[in-house]
Design an enzyme around this catalytic site. Structure first.
Site, PDB file in Angstrom:
ATOM      1  N   ILE A   1       0.858  -1.183   0.000  1.00 53.74           N
ATOM      2  CA  ILE A   1       0.000   0.000   0.000  1.00 53.74           C
ATOM      3  C   ILE A   1       0.897   1.237   0.000  1.00 53.74           C
ATOM      4  O   ILE A   1       1.820   1.336   0.812  1.00 53.74           O
ATOM      5  CB  ILE A   1      -0.944  -0.013   1.210  1.00 53.74           C
ATOM      6  CG1 ILE A   1      -1.883  -1.217   1.109  1.00 53.74           C
ATOM      7  CG2 ILE A   1      -1.722   1.286   1.302  1.00 53.74           C
ATOM      8  CD1 ILE A   1      -2.710  -1.465   2.356  1.00 53.74           C
ATOM      9  N   ASN A  13      -3.457   1.076 -11.605  1.00 50.55           N
ATOM     10  CA  ASN A  13      -3.357  -0.230 -10.952  1.00 50.55           C
ATOM     11  C   ASN A  13      -4.325  -1.191 -11.635  1.00 50.55           C
ATOM     12  O   ASN A  13      -5.321  -0.761 -12.219  1.00 50.55           O
ATOM     13  CB  ASN A  13      -3.735  -0.111  -9.469  1.00 50.55           C
ATOM     14  CG  ASN A  13      -3.681  -1.454  -8.746  1.00 50.55           C
ATOM     15  OD1 ASN A  13      -2.769  -2.245  -8.950  1.00 50.55           O
ATOM     16  ND2 ASN A  13      -4.674  -1.722  -7.895  1.00 50.55           N
ATOM     17  N   HIS A  73      -6.568  -4.383 -10.438  1.00 45.59           N
ATOM     18  CA  HIS A  73      -7.018  -5.066  -9.220  1.00 45.59           C
ATOM     19  C   HIS A  73      -7.986  -6.181  -9.602  1.00 45.59           C
ATOM     20  O   HIS A  73      -8.945  -5.951 -10.339  1.00 45.59           O
ATOM     21  CB  HIS A  73      -7.715  -4.064  -8.294  1.00 45.59           C
ATOM     22  CG  HIS A  73      -8.289  -4.723  -7.079  1.00 45.59           C
ATOM     23  ND1 HIS A  73      -7.510  -5.121  -6.022  1.00 45.59           N
ATOM     24  CD2 HIS A  73      -9.554  -5.082  -6.768  1.00 45.59           C
ATOM     25  CE1 HIS A  73      -8.277  -5.690  -5.106  1.00 45.59           C
ATOM     26  NE2 HIS A  73      -9.514  -5.684  -5.533  1.00 45.59           N
ATOM     27  N   GLU A 105      -7.065   6.287  -1.217  1.00 45.47           N
ATOM     28  CA  GLU A 105      -7.927   5.244  -0.651  1.00 45.47           C
ATOM     29  C   GLU A 105      -7.762   3.965  -1.464  1.00 45.47           C
ATOM     30  O   GLU A 105      -7.929   3.965  -2.694  1.00 45.47           O
ATOM     31  CB  GLU A 105      -9.391   5.690  -0.665  1.00 45.47           C
ATOM     32  CG  GLU A 105     -10.261   4.831   0.212  1.00 45.47           C
ATOM     33  CD  GLU A 105     -11.741   5.180   0.097  1.00 45.47           C
ATOM     34  OE1 GLU A 105     -12.556   4.341   0.486  1.00 45.47           O
ATOM     35  OE2 GLU A 105     -12.056   6.276  -0.399  1.00 45.47           O
ATOM     36  N   ASP A 140      -7.698   0.848  -3.618  1.00 50.46           N
ATOM     37  CA  ASP A 140      -8.564   0.248  -4.645  1.00 50.46           C
ATOM     38  C   ASP A 140      -9.876   1.021  -4.833  1.00 50.46           C
ATOM     39  O   ASP A 140     -10.895   0.443  -5.214  1.00 50.46           O
ATOM     40  CB  ASP A 140      -8.879  -1.221  -4.308  1.00 50.46           C
ATOM     41  CG  ASP A 140      -7.640  -2.084  -4.317  1.00 50.46           C
ATOM     42  OD1 ASP A 140      -6.717  -1.776  -5.084  1.00 50.46           O
ATOM     43  OD2 ASP A 140      -7.600  -3.065  -3.556  1.00 50.46           O
TER      44      ASP A 140
HETATM   45  N1  NHR Z   1      -1.770   2.277  -2.705  1.00 48.50           N
HETATM   46  C1  NHR Z   1      -2.732   3.193  -2.610  1.00 48.50           C
HETATM   47  N2  NHR Z   1      -2.504   4.258  -1.837  1.00 48.50           N
HETATM   48  N3  NHR Z   1      -3.910   3.080  -3.248  1.00 48.50           N
HETATM   49  C2  NHR Z   1      -4.173   1.995  -3.995  1.00 48.50           C
HETATM   50  O1  NHR Z   1      -5.332   1.909  -4.616  1.00 48.50           O
HETATM   51  C3  NHR Z   1      -3.200   0.979  -4.114  1.00 48.50           C
HETATM   52  C4  NHR Z   1      -1.985   1.174  -3.446  1.00 48.50           C
HETATM   53  C5  NHR Z   1      -0.981   0.195  -3.492  1.00 48.50           C
HETATM   54  C6  NHR Z   1      -1.199  -0.982  -4.164  1.00 48.50           C
HETATM   55  C7  NHR Z   1      -2.695  -2.551  -5.358  1.00 48.50           C
HETATM   56  C8  NHR Z   1      -3.727  -3.236  -4.444  1.00 48.50           C
HETATM   57  C9  NHR Z   1      -4.571  -4.233  -5.213  1.00 48.50           C
HETATM   58  O2  NHR Z   1      -4.817  -4.025  -6.396  1.00 48.50           O
HETATM   59  C10 NHR Z   1      -2.424  -1.201  -4.796  1.00 48.50           C
HETATM   60  C11 NHR Z   1      -3.412  -0.212  -4.809  1.00 48.50           C
HETATM   61  C12 NHR Z   1      -1.542  -4.352  -1.567  1.00 48.50           C
HETATM   62  C13 NHR Z   1      -2.449  -4.520  -0.537  1.00 48.50           C
HETATM   63  C14 NHR Z   1      -2.004  -4.900   0.835  1.00 48.50           C
HETATM   64  O3  NHR Z   1      -2.804  -5.164   1.708  1.00 48.50           O
HETATM   65  C15 NHR Z   1      -3.780  -4.285  -0.813  1.00 48.50           C
HETATM   66  C16 NHR Z   1      -4.167  -3.880  -2.082  1.00 48.50           C
HETATM   67  C17 NHR Z   1      -3.244  -3.703  -3.110  1.00 48.50           C
HETATM   68  C18 NHR Z   1      -1.925  -3.964  -2.842  1.00 48.50           C
HETATM   69  N4  NHR Z   1      -0.672  -4.911   1.120  1.00 48.50           N
HETATM   70  C19 NHR Z   1      -0.064  -5.187   2.387  1.00 48.50           C
HETATM   71  C20 NHR Z   1       0.694  -3.947   2.902  1.00 48.50           C
HETATM   72  O4  NHR Z   1       0.913  -3.866   4.138  1.00 48.50           O
HETATM   73  C21 NHR Z   1       0.967  -6.304   2.276  1.00 48.50           C
HETATM   74  C22 NHR Z   1       0.405  -7.556   1.721  1.00 48.50           C
HETATM   75  C23 NHR Z   1       1.493  -8.556   1.324  1.00 48.50           C
HETATM   76  O5  NHR Z   1       2.688  -8.177   1.250  1.00 48.50           O
HETATM   77  O6  NHR Z   1       1.122  -9.694   1.046  1.00 48.50           O
HETATM   78  O7  NHR Z   1       1.058  -3.072   2.097  1.00 48.50           O
HETATM   79  O8  NHR Z   1      -5.075  -5.216  -4.630  1.00 48.50           O
HETATM   80  C1  GAR Z   2      -2.577  -9.757 -11.049  1.00 48.23           C
HETATM   81  O1  GAR Z   2      -3.563 -10.722 -11.283  1.00 48.23           O
HETATM   82  C2  GAR Z   2      -3.174  -8.543 -10.395  1.00 48.23           C
HETATM   83  O2  GAR Z   2      -4.540  -8.365 -10.675  1.00 48.23           O
HETATM   84  C3  GAR Z   2      -3.001  -8.838  -8.948  1.00 48.23           C
HETATM   85  O3  GAR Z   2      -1.850  -9.615  -8.809  1.00 48.23           O
HETATM   86  C4  GAR Z   2      -1.584 -10.281 -10.026  1.00 48.23           C
HETATM   87  C5  GAR Z   2      -0.166 -10.007 -10.411  1.00 48.23           C
HETATM   88  O4  GAR Z   2       0.286 -10.965 -11.296  1.00 48.23           O
HETATM   89  N1  GAR Z   2      -2.842  -7.640  -8.226  1.00 48.23           N
HETATM   90  C6  GAR Z   2      -3.048  -7.560  -6.921  1.00 48.23           C
HETATM   91  O5  GAR Z   2      -3.519  -8.463  -6.273  1.00 48.23           O
HETATM   92  C7  GAR Z   2      -2.641  -6.238  -6.341  1.00 48.23           C
HETATM   93  N2  GAR Z   2      -2.716  -6.319  -4.933  1.00 48.23           N
HETATM   94  P1  GAR Z   2       1.607 -10.733 -12.122  1.00 48.23           P
HETATM   95  O6  GAR Z   2       2.717 -10.392 -11.144  1.00 48.23           O
HETATM   96  O7  GAR Z   2       1.866 -12.045 -12.787  1.00 48.23           O
HETATM   97  O8  GAR Z   2       1.335  -9.634 -13.090  1.00 48.23           O
END
Ligand code: NHR
Ligand code: GAR
Length: 224
Positions: free
Chosen positions: A103, A118, A120, A154, A156
């Site tokens: 995040i 992004n 998602h 915020e 996603d």
């Molecule tokens: N950052 C912001 N501010 N806003 C978004 O919309 C973001 C972002 C960073 C990444 C991708 C997102 C997804 O598509 C993304 C969107 C990581 C987590 C998470 O919980 C959630 C959503 C997404 C990416 N990360 C944990 C953390 O503490 C670690 C989880 C892990 O390492 O496995 O950052 O889903």
């Molecule tokens: C993708 O399916 C994407 O939608 C998802 O992770 C995969 C990445 O695959 N993204 C998330 O879950 C962001 N939190 P890739 O590394 O093979 O592109």
């Protein structure tokens, strides 16, 4: 020259891709650039961890790579600062999150507002956050999919640009559903990036604009 260079011409937008894993979306983007379908300058791939397949894919394609190893920082904020500096040093016009799992702090998201995308794996606004495939199956949803959106502070919750939509079949598993949804990601992400590169896609007044029309709904591509 039949193959366009990966580090493109000056006119092409400077693009940086952030990854955390296998990098199959990165590969789909590389393939489109290679084939000449997508004209962007792939300046750098930045990862939050070493040793992942996505970094190998970038190296294979001749794209410079950087690693900001989050585990090596005692304070999360220091890792975020280091990432922010790496990003800044590449002077991107567009930042692409492709399976990036950290995040991002508001400072970074605000800095690149309207210039950060992004993908998602859900039909946003449903299922923000993690474990989306499991949640959609357990809820008994008829459909699932993936969404390309502008990133805002915020999680996603930024405005949606385009969605790929698939039916959830009987006996669907997380793995079978993910496999089908991901095939669609490789179509919609390069397309959205192409719109941005051509100057057709904008974040303005809190909404997505495509070809000077405010989008009230994302574009939808149904499973082929
Ligand atoms: N950052 C912001 N501010 N806003 C978004 O919309 C973001 C972002 C960073 C990444 C991708 C997102 C997804 O598509 C993304 C969107 C990581 C987590 C998470 O919980 C959630 C959503 C997404 C990416 N990360 C944990 C953390 O503490 C670690 C989880 C892990 O390492 O496995 O950052 O889903
Ligand atoms: C993708 O399916 C994407 O939608 C998802 O992770 C995969 C990445 O695959 N993204 C998330 O879950 C962001 N939190 P890739 O590394 O093979 O592109």
């Amino acid at each position: 020259m039949s193959i366009s260079p990966i580090n493109g011409t000056r006119a092409q937008i400077r693009t940086v891709i952030l990854i955390s894993g296998s990098g199959t979306n990165l590969q789909a983007i590389i393939n489109e650039v290679r084939s000449g379908e997508l004209e962007i300058n792939l300046c750098a791939v930045i990862s939050d961890r070493p040793g992942i397949q996505g970094l190998e894919r970038a190296e294979q394609a001749g794209i410079p790579t950087r690693v900001v190893d989050y585990q090596k920082f005692e304070q999360r904020a220091d890792a975020d600062t280091a990432l922010g500096r790496e990003l800044e040093s590449t002077a991107p016009d567009l930042v692409i999150l492709a399976g990036f799992m950290r995040i991002l702090p508001a400072e970074i998201v605000t800095r690149y507002r309207g210039h950060m995308l992004n993908i998602h794996p859900s039909l946003l606004p449903k299922y923000r956050g993690l474990h989306t495939y499991r949640r959609a199956i357990e809820a008994g949803d008829s459909h699932h999919g993936s969404t390309v959106h502008f990133v805002t502070a915020e999680l996603d919750a930024g405005p949606a640009i385009v969605q790929y939509r698939v039916p959830i079949n009987a006996n669907e598993t997380e793995a079978s559903l993910a496999a089908r949804v991901q095939q669609g990601e490789y179509l919609i992400y390069p397309r959205a990036i192409c719109w941005f590169a051509e100057g057709r896609l904008r974040l303005y007044d809190g909404d997505v604009w495509l070809d000077n029309h405010r989008q009230t709904q994302p574009a939808i591509l149904n499973e082929l």
